[in-house]
Design a protein around this motif. Structure first.
Motif, PDB file in Angstrom:
ATOM      1  N   GLY A   2      38.324  34.017  45.179  1.00  0.00           N
ATOM      2  CA  GLY A   2      39.110  34.842  46.087  1.00  0.00           C
ATOM      3  C   GLY A   2      38.554  36.219  46.352  1.00  0.00           C
ATOM      4  N   ALA A   3      37.316  36.479  45.934  1.00  0.00           N
ATOM      5  CA  ALA A   3      36.752  37.813  46.124  1.00  0.00           C
ATOM      6  C   ALA A   3      35.251  37.727  46.342  1.00  0.00           C
ATOM      7  CB  ALA A   3      37.046  38.695  44.912  1.00  0.00           C
ATOM      8  N   GLY A   4      34.748  38.659  47.122  1.00  0.00           N
ATOM      9  CA  GLY A   4      33.319  38.708  47.375  1.00  0.00           C
ATOM     10  C   GLY A   4      32.897  40.090  47.818  1.00  0.00           C
ATOM     11  N   VAL A   5      31.592  40.319  47.795  1.00  0.00           N
ATOM     12  CA  VAL A   5      31.023  41.601  48.189  1.00  0.00           C
ATOM     13  C   VAL A   5      30.005  41.345  49.294  1.00  0.00           C
ATOM     14  CG1 VAL A   5      29.679  43.600  47.445  1.00  0.00           C
ATOM     15  CG2 VAL A   5      31.328  42.568  45.882  1.00  0.00           C
ATOM     16  N   TYR A   6      30.139  42.086  50.386  1.00  0.00           N
ATOM     17  CA  TYR A   6      29.135  42.060  51.444  1.00  0.00           C
ATOM     18  C   TYR A   6      28.159  43.196  51.177  1.00  0.00           C
ATOM     19  CZ  TYR A   6      31.510  38.727  54.525  1.00  0.00           C
ATOM     20  OH  TYR A   6      32.067  37.592  55.075  1.00  0.00           O
ATOM     21  N   HIS A   7      26.902  42.845  50.937  1.00  0.00           N
ATOM     22  CA  HIS A   7      25.850  43.839  50.705  1.00  0.00           C
ATOM     23  C   HIS A   7      25.073  44.074  51.988  1.00  0.00           C
ATOM     24  CE1 HIS A   7      26.045  44.102  46.288  1.00  0.00           C
ATOM     25  NE2 HIS A   7      26.410  42.835  46.348  1.00  0.00           N
TER      26      HIS A   7
END
Length: 79
Positions: free
Chosen positions: A59-64
């Protein structure tokens, strides 16, 4: 991140003009996109940034911010 999740996803952006932005993508919109493109329009030329998703949990992510290679200047010819 699973494409069949019924839960919203919390997404954090790191780097570039979206640095620090947190978005919640509602489950009804489907899984987060693997890449997001942000185009900044202003008085000068448009500036395009690409963000690549790095999932943390279901349910979570990081856009780099994608770091584009900087073209090297052409060598000046010696006379």
């Amino acid at each position: 991140m699973s494409e069949n999740d019924d839960a919203d996803a919390v997404l954090l952006f790191l780097g570039g003009p979206l640095d620090g932005r947190v978005e919640v993508r509602e489950a009804r919109h489907g899984a987060p996109l693997p890449t997001v493109t942000h185009t900044h329009l202003h008085d000068g030329p448009k500036v395009v940034h690409h963000y690549d998703l790095h999932p943390l949990t279901d349910g979570a992510g990081v856009y780099h911010l994608r770091v584009e290679p900087v073209p090297e200047p052409a060598d000046a010819e010696s006379v």
